[in-house]
Structure formats: structure tokens, C-alpha cells
Design an enzyme around this catalytic site. Structure first.
Site, short mmCIF file in Angstrom:
data_model
loop_
_atom_site.label_atom_id
_atom_site.label_comp_id
_atom_site.label_asym_id
_atom_site.label_seq_id
_atom_site.Cartn_x
_atom_site.Cartn_y
_atom_site.Cartn_z
CB CYS A 335 -10.66 -0.37 -6.82
SG CYS A 335 -9.71 0.48 -8.05
NE ARG A 364 -6.01 -0.09 -16.10
CZ ARG A 364 -5.57 0.82 -15.25
NH1 ARG A 364 -4.95 1.91 -15.72
NH2 ARG A 364 -5.73 0.68 -13.96
CD GLN A 382 -3.27 -0.57 -11.29
OE1 GLN A 382 -4.15 -1.24 -10.80
NE2 GLN A 382 -3.44 0.70 -11.63
CG ASP A 384 -3.94 -0.92 -6.93
OD1 ASP A 384 -3.89 0.27 -6.57
OD2 ASP A 384 -4.80 -1.37 -7.69
CG HIS A 386 -7.61 0.11 -2.97
ND1 HIS A 386 -7.06 -0.88 -3.74
CD2 HIS A 386 -8.00 1.09 -3.83
CE1 HIS A 386 -7.14 -0.54 -5.02
NE2 HIS A 386 -7.69 0.65 -5.10
CE LYS A 466 -5.45 13.20 -10.57
NZ LYS A 466 -5.13 12.33 -11.72
CG HIS A 512 -8.45 4.53 -5.28
ND1 HIS A 512 -8.87 3.43 -5.98
CD2 HIS A 512 -9.59 5.16 -4.85
CE1 HIS A 512 -10.20 3.39 -5.99
NE2 HIS A 512 -10.65 4.43 -5.31
#
Length: 644
Positions: A335, A364, A382, A384, A386, A466, A512
Site C-alpha cells: 500500500c 511477514r 499479493q 494487489d 489500490h 470491507k 484496497h
């Protein structure tokens, strides 16, 4: 006299002092072994509970989620009683019900053996046959401490000391066995029909590796042996499809100690599938109006301080590293990078929405005990994205993402979904009007697409509400993959702005969004969904051409070259082995098609075609076999395009 309303709409005045079971009997509800408990005013409650006020009652059976939880929670007590009778020195800790099983953790001086499990299971079944009544009793906090202290249950005492001082504490009794528990429970041990212990494991007290190691026993239970047998057959199928087992057999992936736990090596065939997934992902994102970006694997620690990860996520981040006087951090999220790309230019309201997508690898720190093949790792990629938009664009953007999500998931063979709308949790940031706006937009997007959803009160992220989407695999298991999260927090932390139509700066809304979650986890789910027998478009090897003798080598080489030139993934098997062995090995490798070539096929310039399930598909020309492969490879991806 309490007034009781039942699910069927009936309303009865029930004499004071009547139990839930007696009230149900008055309403004509059969109070047999299949009646487990009841929802009273929306709360699961013992059938023996006394009604003291007006109530709405809904009986609970095994076919309900709450009913199964009561059934399996009582099964944990049944197992715990059996353990205490056989091993009196074992101390009780906790034992929850799970979705289709249960476990109990015991403090014991050694691991339980398979022979122990046999004895415990036999004793538990014997206790069930005793049909011991299960009753609730309540203590004050000090009474509960004294009671469990007198029984040597030190872990229970530790739990009780953490409870509020002035609230009653409940325990449940069956025969001589007593366990601390809030309930509810079955009326008696005789309600448990079929009971099976599954496996053992080690577990730290309260999940903290600094605490003592406990001995965990897993089990499951059902009302009938037929249901238990069906469940055990399903577990065998799950074991057969385990992505770690199949991944090794098909030479797709590995996790090796020399590399480190939770770090995945993609072997050539696994990497081939990953490339197909990623290429499809990129192609579809470009078609859907996303711009693709890349970001580094590390950044200055200050970036993660600004984003709040250091405050809220530190325990899941690897240790920072010093370089040239500055601290750097392996990225746990993508992000902040996308935020900084947005922030690199002055934006106008006309520029929005902006959609950045990245297959970004993050790291992580997951504890060793929770790592699990591809499903829980320390380094993963990911899918991902945004989105930066104006407040008035939220609903439209969320609707687009929903369409895109279902398109992607269906392409990979998932057609059953559960959707959850998660609202503001107690610990959260942001103004009330932002939360109201975002939650309303998410709900409107779901309703506008006529998507059925469950409300998850308080289940949102601390920075915004979410939508979570769970997929169901071929075995009916649910997997959390896709998520759409509204974020007001990071735009404020990073002071993001766009120039509005009024010529003034305004703060954008950030969304997200992940469709597959992570490539590693999604691949693990795919392996188990298909049992390694991937659809033709995803199979690393779509067909294998095999010779019967050395006489066909040249023709096999010609066929393979022609098919590869057509963009198909085809290999040759020219080994000096019997054709039966070659076919069996190709079937074991789950290759979709086998093209067998003997002297007759060479003469007619044709191929004898077999499917991986063993079906004989007859003889085809090379062109016919090419058409077959192309048609099968295109079948899975011929889905409706996402709505623009």
C-alpha cells in the site's frame, strides 16, 4: 406468566418456572434426541434453562450452525471426561468446537500415543452410553477459584482469575466430571451418537511459545455412524488432495529447511502454472482500466511509521536492518508504495479514479507453528491493487471490482461464493460520516448487483468497512480470498490530495483490493480444488506424445514441434519402456492428453488419443488433435467479460 413466541408464529403463555424444553413440548415440538438446544431471544441456550421473561424460542438441531457447535462443544467435554478417567493427572485447559470437528488441550507429561487415543475413544463412547445428564451450575468468582483449585485444575484457576469480579461463572457437570464453561450443552451424554478421535498435536498454552507445551487431541462427532463415515471419507479425499503431497508428487513446489520455513521454491512445472496465472491477471487488469506498477522489496522504516504499520503491525514484520545510517524494512504490504506513486504528481478530480495494480511480493513474520505449505507462508506475492477515487465514485468502483472479482474467480473454476459485509469495529479511526458513507456505498454496490451477503457487525478493518468473499472448492470447503476495503486513514496519514472542481484541495478515498489474496495461497487452493488435475489451459504439460518403439522417434519429434509451434505445451516420451508404463506414468502426472504413436499411426500420419482419466478417444489426425487441444485450452477462459 411468560409469553413465548415460537418460530412457526405460535404464541403461548407458559407457567412460571417452566424450562425451555417444557415450553417447546407445550408448543408441540418433539423433545427427542435430535433436539439439542434452543435459541432464546437470539442466544443459544440449554434446554434445561428456566424461562423468567417473555421470550422468542427457536429449537436447534444438528442441521444448524449453532446446533452443530453445541453438539461438538459437548463432545469436547465427553472426550475430556474420558481423558480424566483414564489419565487422572492430566489437567484441563480449553476445548472449543470447530466447524466440523473439535479439540481439547491437556497439560500432560507426555504426548498422547495412538494407543492412548484408542482407549480414550472407547471410554468416551462408553460414557455416551451411560446417558449422563449434563447440568449447569454457577459460582461466584472466589467460589469457582476455590472449587477448581481443590480439584488441582490450575489452568482453570488461571482463566478464572482473568474474569470480571462480579459476574457469575458457570460450569457444567456430567457424572463426576465438572468443567468450566459458559455453555450451552446437550441435555445428556447420550445425545452423542457417533464419535471419532482424529489426531494429536502440540500447542502452547494460550498460543504463546513462552508458555508450557500442551497436548492437543482433535476429534469429530455426528448423530449417526453413516454421517461420520461420510465425513471420514471426505477427510481421506482432503488428505489425498493435500497441496503439499500433490505439489511434491507433480514436482510443482517445495519448502526446504536450507532456504527457511515459509519460503517457497517454485519448480519449473509450478512456475509454468504461476506464469499462466500472472499473465492472465495482468492481461485482464489492463483490459479493466488498471495501470500496472512495481515497487521495491524494502523501504526506509519511516515509511512504515507514517503508514501505521510500525504501530499496528510490528509483530508481523521482520526485524529492520541498518544501512548507511538509516533503518530499512522488508515490506509487509504494498500500500505505501502505491500511495507514494499517487503522491508523486498533483492530481485533478478529472484524473480520478486511478487504479494501480501490482503482483507485489511481501514478507511477514509468521510463527513457525502456524506455517502450512502454501497456505500460510512468510514470503508471498499479493495480487494487489489500490484505487484512488472521489467520495461520489466509491459505489461505482466497488461495483466494478465485484464484477471483476467474480469474473476472475469463475475463470479459475470457482462458482460458489459467500459474501460478507463487515462494519465498523470498536477500535477504529475516522469520522462517523466517513464510515457511514463507505458502508452505505459497499451495501449499495452489493444490492445493485443483487449479491446475497451476510452482515458481519464490527468485523471491518480499523481504517474502514470491507467486503470479504469466500469461495467454495470441489469438496465444499470455504476459503477466504477476495477482499475490498475502504480506507480513509492512509490518505489522511500521507496527506493525499486532489484538486476538486471548486479549485480547492480534497482528500481522496482509497480502496484496497485483492482478488486471489496471494499467488501462493491461491495456487495451494487450486491444487486441492482440482486434485492436481488442472484444466487444460492451466496444465503445465497439456499433452504428451509417446512412442511405442524407437521406430517412431522421428514422427513423434515432428508432432511435438508442430504443436509447440502452435503455442501448446507438449512433451515427448521416447524412452525405451513399455507403452503401458508410459501411459500409467502420464496418468499419474495428471497430463490431460496422451498421444500414442505406433507404426500404424506413422503410416497414416495420425495419433491414438487418450484422456488422463483413461478414456480412449480414438484416432485423430495431427490437425484434429491440435483442434482438440486448442478447444480444451480455450474452454475455461471463455467466460463473460467483467462489466465495464
Amino acid at each position: 406468566m411468560p409469553k413465548v413466541t415460537f418460530k412457526n408464529g405460535a404464541v403461548l403463555d407458559v407457567p412460571s418456572g417452566q424450562t425451555v424444553a417444557q415450553a417447546l413440548a407445550l408448543a408441540g415440538v418433539p423433545v427427542g434426541s435430535d433436539l439439542l438446544a434452543a435459541n432464546v431471544n437470539g442466544q443459544p441456550t440449554d434446554l434445561s434453562a428456566v424461562l423468567t421473561a417473555d421470550s422468542v424460542i427457536d429449537p436447534l438441531h444438528f442441521n444448524s450452525v449453532e446446533g452443530r457447535e453445541v453438539y461438538r462443544h459437548s463432545s469436547t467435554h465427553l472426550m475430556a471426561q474420558a481423558v480424566k478417567e483414564l489419565f487422572p493427572n492430566a489437567q484441563l485447559t480449553i476445548g472449543p468446537a470447530l466447524e466440523d470437528s473439535f479439540y481439547y488441550d491437556f497439560a500432560f507429561d507426555r504426548p498422547f500415543t495412538p494407543e492412548d487415543l484408542e482407549k480414550i475413544e472407547a471410554r468416551a463412547l462408553e460414557i455416551a452410553k451411560r446417558k449422563l445428564p449434563i447440568s449447569r451450575r454457577e459460582f461466584s468468582k472466589q467460589e469457582a477459584i476455590d472449587f477448581f483449585q481443590s480439584r488441582g485444575e490450575h489452568y482453570k484457576v488461571e482463566l478464572i482469575k482473568g474474569f470480571p469480579d462480579h459476574e457469575p461463572i458457570s460450569a457444567y457437570t456430567q457424572g463426576d466430571f465438572v468443567d468450566l464453561c459458559r455453555g450451552p450443552h446437550l441435555p445428556s451424554t447420550g445425545h452423542i451418537g457417533a464419535f471419532k478421535l482424529l489426531t494429536t498435536a502440540g500447542a502452547y498454552w494460550r498460543g504463546d511459545e513462552r508458555n508450557p507445551m500442551l497436548q492437543r487431541i482433535y476429534g469429530t462427532s455426528f448423530p449417526t455412524k453413516t454421517e461420520l463415515d461420510a465425513h471420514m471419507a471426505r477427510l481421506e479425499e482432503i488428505k489425498r488432495r493435500d497441496h503439499r503431497k500433490v505439489g511434491k508428487e507433480l514436482d510443482l513446489i517445495s519448502v526446504q529447511d536450507e532456504i527457511g520455513p515459509g519460503l517457497v521454491l517454485w519448480h519449473p512445472k509450478g512456475a509454468a502454472i504461476r506464469l499462466l496465472i500472472e499473465n492472465f491477471w495482468r492481461e485482464q487488469h489492463l483490459k479493466d482500466g488498471y495501470e500496472l506498477v512495481y515497487s521495491p522489496h524494502v523501504a526506509r522504516l519511516d515509511l512504515w511509521k507514517t503508514s501505521g504499520h510500525v504501530d499496528y503491525y510490528r509483530e508481523n514484520m521482520f526485524a529492520s536492518m541498518k544501512l548507511e545510517g538509516s533503518e530499512y524494512q522488508l515490506k509487509p504490504m504494498n500500500c505505501p508504495y502505491h500511495i507514494m506513486i499517487y503522491k508523486s504528481h498533483l492530481r485533478s478530480y478529472r484524473d480520478l479514479p486511478i487504479r494501480y495494480g501490482e503482483l507485489g511480493t511481501v514478507y511477514r513474520y509468521e510463527r513457525t507453528g502456524v506455517l502450512h505449505g502454501l497456505l500460510r507462508v512468510r514470503g508471498f506475492t499479493q495480487d494487489d491493487a489500490h484505487l484512488f477515487c472521489r467520495p461520489d465514485q466509491i459505489e461505482t468502483e466497488v461495483s466494478r471490482v465485484l464484477d471483476f472479482t467474480f469474473f476472475i474467480l469463475r475463470t479459475f473454476g470457482f462458482n460458489e461464493f459467500e459474501v460478507f459485509l463487515s462494519t465498523r469495529p470498536k477500535e477504529s479511526v475516522g469520522a462517523d460520516e466517513h464510515w457511514t458513507l463507505a458502508t452505505s456505498a459497499l451495501e449499495a454496490a452489493l444490492k445493485g448487483r443483487e449479491i446475497a451477503f451476510h452482515l458481519d457487525p464490527g468485523g471491518g478493518a480499523f481504517y474502514g468497512p470491507k467486503i470479504d468473499i469466500k469461495i467454495k472448492d470441489a469438496l465444499g470447503r470455504s476459503w477466504q480470498c477476495s477482499t475490498i476495503q475502504i480506507d480513509f486513514n492512509n490518505p489522511e496519514r500521507f496527506e493525499l490530495r486532489y484538486i476538486g472542481e471548486d479549485g480547492k484541495p480534497h482528500q481522496p478515498i482509497m480502496i484496497h483490493r485483492a482478488l486471489m489474496g496471494s499467488i501462493e495461497r491461491f495456487f495451494g487452493i487450486l491444487i486441492e480444488h482440482y486434485g492436481g488435475a488442472f484444466p487444460v489451459w492451466l496444465a503445465p504439460v497439456q499433452a504428451i506424445v509417446m512412442s511405442i518403439t524407437d521406430q517412431q522417434r522421428e514422427f513423434v519429434g515432428t508432432v511435438v514441434a508442430e504443436m509447440k509451434a502452435a503455442g501448446l505445451r507438449v512433451e515427448a516420451d521416447l524412452r525405451n519402456e513399455k507403452i503401458g508404463l508410459k501411459i500409467r506414468e502420464a496418468e499419474k502426472a495428471k497430463i490431460p492428453f496422451m498421444f500414442v504413436v505406433g507404426d500404424r499411426e506413422v503410416q497414416s500420419r495420425s495419433l491414438s488419443v487418450r484422456g488422463r482419466s483413461g478414456a480412449n478417444l480414438g484416432t485423430m489426425t495431427i490437425a484434429g488433435a491440435l483442434d482438440l487441444l486448442r478447444a480444451e485450452a480455450n474452454r475455461s477462459t471463455q467466460q463473460h467479460s467483467p462489466t465495464s
